[in-house]
Design a protein around this motif. Structure first.
Motif, PDB file in Angstrom:
ATOM      1  N   ASN A 150       0.831  -1.214   0.000  1.00 61.48           N
ATOM      2  CA  ASN A 150       0.000   0.000   0.000  1.00 61.48           C
ATOM      3  C   ASN A 150       0.863   1.262   0.000  1.00 61.48           C
ATOM      4  O   ASN A 150       0.558   2.224  -0.702  1.00 61.48           O
ATOM      5  N   GLU A 151       1.932   1.250   0.794  1.00 62.65           N
ATOM      6  CA  GLU A 151       2.829   2.410   0.842  1.00 62.65           C
ATOM      7  C   GLU A 151       3.501   2.623  -0.519  1.00 62.65           C
ATOM      8  O   GLU A 151       3.662   3.745  -0.972  1.00 62.65           O
ATOM      9  N   GLN A 193       2.330   1.788  -3.444  1.00 65.12           N
ATOM     10  CA  GLN A 193       1.337   2.297  -4.397  1.00 65.12           C
ATOM     11  C   GLN A 193       1.025   3.768  -4.163  1.00 65.12           C
ATOM     12  O   GLN A 193       0.617   4.467  -5.091  1.00 65.12           O
ATOM     13  N   LYS A 194       1.219   4.251  -2.947  1.00 66.02           N
ATOM     14  CA  LYS A 194       0.971   5.660  -2.646  1.00 66.02           C
ATOM     15  C   LYS A 194       2.064   6.576  -3.198  1.00 66.02           C
ATOM     16  O   LYS A 194       1.848   7.772  -3.357  1.00 66.02           O
ATOM     17  N   LEU A 195       3.249   5.996  -3.480  1.00 69.28           N
ATOM     18  CA  LEU A 195       4.363   6.798  -3.975  1.00 69.28           C
ATOM     19  C   LEU A 195       4.077   7.268  -5.402  1.00 69.28           C
ATOM     20  O   LEU A 195       3.399   6.585  -6.179  1.00 69.28           O
ATOM     21  N   ASN A 196       4.649   8.425  -5.754  1.00 70.73           N
ATOM     22  CA  ASN A 196       4.521   8.865  -7.138  1.00 70.73           C
ATOM     23  C   ASN A 196       5.432   8.016  -8.021  1.00 70.73           C
ATOM     24  O   ASN A 196       6.263   7.262  -7.532  1.00 70.73           O
ATOM     25  N   SER A 197       5.276   8.109  -9.310  1.00 69.49           N
ATOM     26  CA  SER A 197       6.000   7.229 -10.228  1.00 69.49           C
ATOM     27  C   SER A 197       7.516   7.398 -10.120  1.00 69.49           C
ATOM     28  O   SER A 197       8.267   6.425 -10.250  1.00 69.49           O
ATOM     29  N   GLU A 198       7.978   8.603  -9.867  1.00 66.49           N
ATOM     30  CA  GLU A 198       9.424   8.842  -9.741  1.00 66.49           C
ATOM     31  C   GLU A 198       9.985   8.144  -8.502  1.00 66.49           C
ATOM     32  O   GLU A 198      11.057   7.531  -8.549  1.00 66.49           O
ATOM     33  N   ASP A 199       9.257   8.219  -7.394  1.00 65.65           N
ATOM     34  CA  ASP A 199       9.692   7.552  -6.169  1.00 65.65           C
ATOM     35  C   ASP A 199       9.619   6.032  -6.303  1.00 65.65           C
ATOM     36  O   ASP A 199      10.462   5.307  -5.789  1.00 65.65           O
ATOM     37  N   GLN A 200       8.615   5.544  -7.000  1.00 65.88           N
ATOM     38  CA  GLN A 200       8.518   4.103  -7.245  1.00 65.88           C
ATOM     39  C   GLN A 200       9.712   3.625  -8.060  1.00 65.88           C
ATOM     40  O   GLN A 200      10.281   2.564  -7.794  1.00 65.88           O
ATOM     41  N   LYS A 201      10.074   4.415  -9.046  1.00 69.43           N
ATOM     42  CA  LYS A 201      11.221   4.075  -9.896  1.00 69.43           C
ATOM     43  C   LYS A 201      12.508   4.045  -9.066  1.00 69.43           C
ATOM     44  O   LYS A 201      13.319   3.117  -9.192  1.00 69.43           O
ATOM     45  N   ALA A 202      12.691   5.025  -8.191  1.00 67.75           N
ATOM     46  CA  ALA A 202      13.875   5.072  -7.332  1.00 67.75           C
ATOM     47  C   ALA A 202      13.887   3.884  -6.372  1.00 67.75           C
ATOM     48  O   ALA A 202      14.940   3.277  -6.134  1.00 67.75           O
ATOM     49  N   PHE A 203      12.707   3.540  -5.851  1.00 69.17           N
ATOM     50  CA  PHE A 203      12.625   2.399  -4.939  1.00 69.17           C
ATOM     51  C   PHE A 203      12.970   1.104  -5.656  1.00 69.17           C
ATOM     52  O   PHE A 203      13.678   0.264  -5.105  1.00 69.17           O
TER      53      PHE A 203
END
Length: 74
Positions: free
Chosen positions: A7-8, A10-20
């Protein structure tokens, strides 16, 4: 508790998801390299220990035979 990380994420924006994802991938690669090194080190140590044990057994056997030959027969 179950699914909180998902859930956390999915809450991230696409840029943060990419970094993660990059961070997660880098950690997986580093972990795999370390695991490979640990396995190689363990197998190398095991082989050296086996050779040393075999050599020690040979020396011990030879010393025992020498002692038996040196003792007078009764």
């Amino acid at each position: 508790m179950r699914g909180e990380i998902s859930n956390e994420y999915q809450k991230l924006n696409s840029e943060d998801q990419k970094a993660f994802r990059r961070w997660l991938w880098a950690n997986a690669v580093v972990g795999a390299i370390l695991l490979t090194g640990l396995i190689a080190l363990a197998s190398n140590f095991s082989g050296a220990e086996s050779a040393a044990t075999a050599e020690n057994a040979t020396i011990h056997t030879q010393a025992k035979l020498s002692q038996e030959r040196a003792l007078p027969s009764r």
